[in-house]
Design an enzyme around this catalytic site. Structure first.
Site, short mmCIF file in Angstrom:
data_model
loop_
_atom_site.label_atom_id
_atom_site.label_comp_id
_atom_site.label_asym_id
_atom_site.label_seq_id
_atom_site.Cartn_x
_atom_site.Cartn_y
_atom_site.Cartn_z
N ASP A 57 -28.01 40.21 -15.97
CA ASP A 57 -29.44 40.28 -15.74
C ASP A 57 -29.92 39.12 -14.90
OD1 ASP A 57 -29.74 42.47 -17.24
OD2 ASP A 57 -30.66 41.49 -18.97
N GLY B 235 -38.22 28.33 -19.77
CA GLY B 235 -37.82 27.48 -20.89
C GLY B 235 -36.34 27.10 -20.88
N VAL C 111 0.84 -1.20 0.00
CA VAL C 111 0.00 0.00 0.00
C VAL C 111 0.88 1.25 0.00
CG1 VAL C 111 -1.72 1.26 1.34
CG2 VAL C 111 -1.87 -1.22 1.16
N MET D 44 -42.81 38.83 -22.43
CA MET D 44 -43.25 39.73 -21.35
C MET D 44 -44.77 39.95 -21.37
SD MET D 44 -40.20 42.58 -21.49
CE MET D 44 -40.16 42.77 -23.27
N LYS E 289 -33.76 43.34 -13.69
CA LYS E 289 -35.00 44.12 -13.57
C LYS E 289 -36.11 43.12 -13.34
CE LYS E 289 -33.59 47.33 -17.09
NZ LYS E 289 -33.23 46.46 -18.17
N THR F 29 -32.11 33.56 -28.45
CA THR F 29 -33.24 34.23 -27.83
C THR F 29 -34.28 33.21 -27.36
OG1 THR F 29 -34.79 36.05 -28.08
CG2 THR F 29 -34.56 34.57 -29.98
N ALA F 30 -35.10 33.64 -26.38
CA ALA F 30 -36.02 32.71 -25.73
C ALA F 30 -36.95 32.00 -26.72
CB ALA F 30 -36.83 33.45 -24.68
N GLY G 91 -29.87 37.96 -20.75
CA GLY G 91 -30.55 36.71 -21.09
C GLY G 91 -30.88 36.67 -22.57
N GLY G 92 -30.85 35.52 -23.16
CA GLY G 92 -31.23 35.37 -24.57
C GLY G 92 -30.28 36.11 -25.49
N ASP G 93 -30.85 36.96 -26.34
CA ASP G 93 -30.04 37.76 -27.27
C ASP G 93 -30.09 39.21 -26.80
OD1 ASP G 93 -28.89 37.96 -30.24
OD2 ASP G 93 -30.19 39.67 -29.83
N1 SAH Z 1 -33.25 39.29 -24.44
C1 SAH Z 1 -34.14 38.21 -24.03
C2 SAH Z 1 -35.55 38.72 -23.76
C3 SAH Z 1 -35.65 39.69 -22.63
S1 SAH Z 1 -37.31 40.17 -22.32
C4 SAH Z 1 -34.14 37.12 -25.10
O1 SAH Z 1 -33.64 37.34 -26.20
O2 SAH Z 1 -34.64 36.04 -24.83
C5 SAH Z 1 -37.79 39.00 -21.09
C6 SAH Z 1 -38.84 38.04 -21.63
O3 SAH Z 1 -38.24 37.04 -22.42
C7 SAH Z 1 -39.57 37.28 -20.56
O4 SAH Z 1 -40.64 38.04 -20.04
C8 SAH Z 1 -40.07 36.06 -21.29
O5 SAH Z 1 -41.24 36.36 -22.02
C9 SAH Z 1 -38.95 35.82 -22.29
N2 SAH Z 1 -38.02 34.79 -21.79
C10 SAH Z 1 -36.72 34.95 -21.55
N3 SAH Z 1 -36.16 33.79 -21.15
C11 SAH Z 1 -37.14 32.87 -21.14
C12 SAH Z 1 -37.21 31.49 -20.82
N4 SAH Z 1 -36.11 30.83 -20.42
N5 SAH Z 1 -38.40 30.86 -20.91
C13 SAH Z 1 -39.50 31.52 -21.32
N6 SAH Z 1 -39.50 32.83 -21.65
C14 SAH Z 1 -38.34 33.50 -21.56
#
Ligand code: SAH
Length: 489
Positions: free
Chosen positions: A250, A416, A25, A387, A273, A334-335, A304-306
């Site tokens: 965000d 989502g 060991v 939104m 926000k 984007t979402a 978030g998203g784009d």
């Molecule tokens: N820039 C972001 C949107 C910002 S506005 C993009 O491109 O996705 C925020 C809105 O985006 C939320 O109110 C919702 O309607 C939508 N959203 C963002 N992320 C989401 C998710 N994971 N699932 C469902 N809706 C989402």
């Protein structure tokens, strides 16, 4: 309950590693500790012959004799590898009294620390642990990490070490120095070192060092983080995020992204926000951006998203322009795109939809029948409402009133692409009945259009809720009083 905290222990002449034991060991452990031979001491009543030969060959300090508490002098960590549990216990007790941590090989209860699976190329050390849950998994992870680094990778580390001094002398402040190293390390220079072309690497090094900006690197990167799942981020976003001095992010941004890709020493500020909650106003965010740019900082504005979809992008770009700072938009998923993909829905598809409208509802639109008529008259279009939680019922009513068929599919997607992703599918007529009273969690969006039918046809994940992907396969039933029951399993 306890956890394992990862760290790299300093060892030197005053902080040595002590191994107690001389059997098989101990031999295996000492084998693994060979790179630290100068700071290793081994003590045992007796040694296997091959072990003793190895100790001599590697110049490892060893002594024959029984363990004695005095052995703990100038020791940082102890590995108890004897086959006598009560002796191991004594060692642990006495070592712990002196604040020394102990590992008893193959006896987890007596371990203050465990050894990780290790990938090692000179001073580059990558430690892997599953907290002892699955040594097999750790080994498999190690195996794949091993393949990423050629055997001579330590040459790279040696090269970097040899250049540290001159870089510090040439670039006295931290940010230009970091940018220089980033540029150099991600250039082809590393490949040249690995191929043995050190002179070429030197040339690249000198060129980059001469040309590195010493001064103002202020920049604003508007970075799309993708919409929930932390893996939905682009390579470019990761590159720029990891360069930033300040990250303004965000509420919608997956926390894992900061942990994975932002620098440990970057300032991270949530500027989310959220309706009704304490939040930073856009104006405050703009001020913050301006302040950091004036300090010469590189800002990652992580959205978030784009960043260009409902993201106040132009306002923030204006701040960069006023402050003469570089800026760039890095697109994100984007979402609408992320949520649809997660649900197995193509947003446009021959025969079902020929265009896509990403939209939100302003108060003026909500009560403008002309607006709704214009939507209803656009045949074969997919609408995605952002939104719009508070208008969910109204969307259905207004679209029917404006002439869209009552059986047009609509689906809400809540959080989502995250692990909490939920889908609520219905028709414009049935949605208010089924979900009118449902409080959707933010963020939620609504997809309206024939393409939603693909969801039931393309379902690919196990459902979270009892609501099956096959809602559209079930007919609605007339009740005796003329109402409708929507059947779903
Ligand atoms: N820039 C972001 C949107 C910002 S506005 C993009 O491109 O996705 C925020 C809105 O985006 C939320 O109110 C919702 O309607 C939508 N959203 C963002 N992320 C989401 C998710 N994971 N699932 C469902 N809706 C989402």
């Amino acid at each position: 309950m306890s956890e394992y905290f990862p760290l790299f222990q300093k060892i030197d002449a005053q902080r040595r590693i002590l191994v107690i034991g001389g059997g098989s060991v101990a031999t295996a452990k000492i084998e693994a500790l060979r790179p630290h031979a100068p700071y290793l001491t081994v003590k045992s009543l007796a040694f296997r012959e091959d072990l003793e030969n190895m100790l001599r060959k590697e110049n490892i300090a060893f002594a024959k004799g029984a363990y004695h508490p005095d052995d703990l002098e100038n020791i940082a960590i102890v590995i108890a590898a004897t086959n006598d549990r009560s002796l191991n216990e004594t060692i642990k007790k006495q070592a712990n009294q002196k604040g020394i941590l102990v590992n008893c090989v193959d006896d987890r209860a007596l371990c203050d620390f465990i050894f990780p699976a290790l990938v090692r190329r000179g001073s580059l050390q990558i430690a892997i642990s599953t907290a002892g849950i699955s040594p097999v998994l750790a080994r498999l992870v190690k195996r794949s990490v091993e393949t990423l680094f050629p055997a001579n990778f330590s040459d790279v580390i040696d090269f970097l070490q040899s250049k540290r001094k001159i870089v510090i002398e040439t670039l006295s402040s931290l940010q230009p120095r970091r940018l220089f190293w980033e540029k150099f390390i991600s250039s082809g220079a590393i490949d040249q070192i690995l191929k043995g072309n050190k002179r070429k690497a030197e040339q690249i090094f000198n060129k980059f060092l001469r040309s590195q900006d010493r001064g103002d690197n202020a920049a604003l990167y508007l970075i799309g983080a993708g919409c929930g799942d932390p893996d939905l981020i682009t390579v470019k976003a990761v590159q720029l995020l990891s360069r930033a001095d300040v990250v303004l992010y965000d509420r919608l941004v997956a926390p894992e992204l900061l942990e994975r890709y932002a620098r440990k020493d970057a300032e991270k500020i949530e500027v989310g926000k959220k309706r009704g909650k304490h939040h930073m106003k856009q104006n405050d965010i703009d001020h913050l951006i301006a302040r950091y740019l004036r300090q010469g900082k590189i800002i990652a504005r992580l959205k978030g998203g784009d960043p260009g979809i409902f993201g106040h992008a132009s306002e923030e770009i204006e701040i960069a322009k006023i402050n003469n700072a570089a800026w760039e938009i890095v697109p994100g998923i984007t979402a609408a795109v992320g949520c649809a993909a997660h649900s197995g829905i193509p947003l446009t598809e021959r025969g079902r939809s020929k265009s896509l409208r990403i939209m939100t509802l302003y108060e003026d639109d909500v009560y403008d029948d002309g607006f709704w008529r214009s939507l209803a008259s656009a045949r074969g279009e997919t609408f995605v409402f952002y939104m719009s939680i508070k208008h969910k019922t109204l969307i259905c009513q207004k679209l029917i009133e404006a002439g869209l068929s009552a059986d047009t599919p609509i689906m809400a997607v809540e959080q989502g692409t995250t692990s909490e992703h939920r889908e609520y599918a219905a028709t414009l007529e049935s949605f208010p009945v089924l979900y009118g009273e449902t409080s959707f969690m933010s963020p939620t969006l609504f997809i309206v259009g024939d393409v939603v039918r693909y969801r039931s046809e393309h379902g690919w994940r196990e459902e979270k809720t009892g609501l099956k992907a096959s809602f559209f396969d079930y007919p609605s039933l007339e009740t005796p009083d003329g109402g409708k029951i929507y059947a779903y399993s």
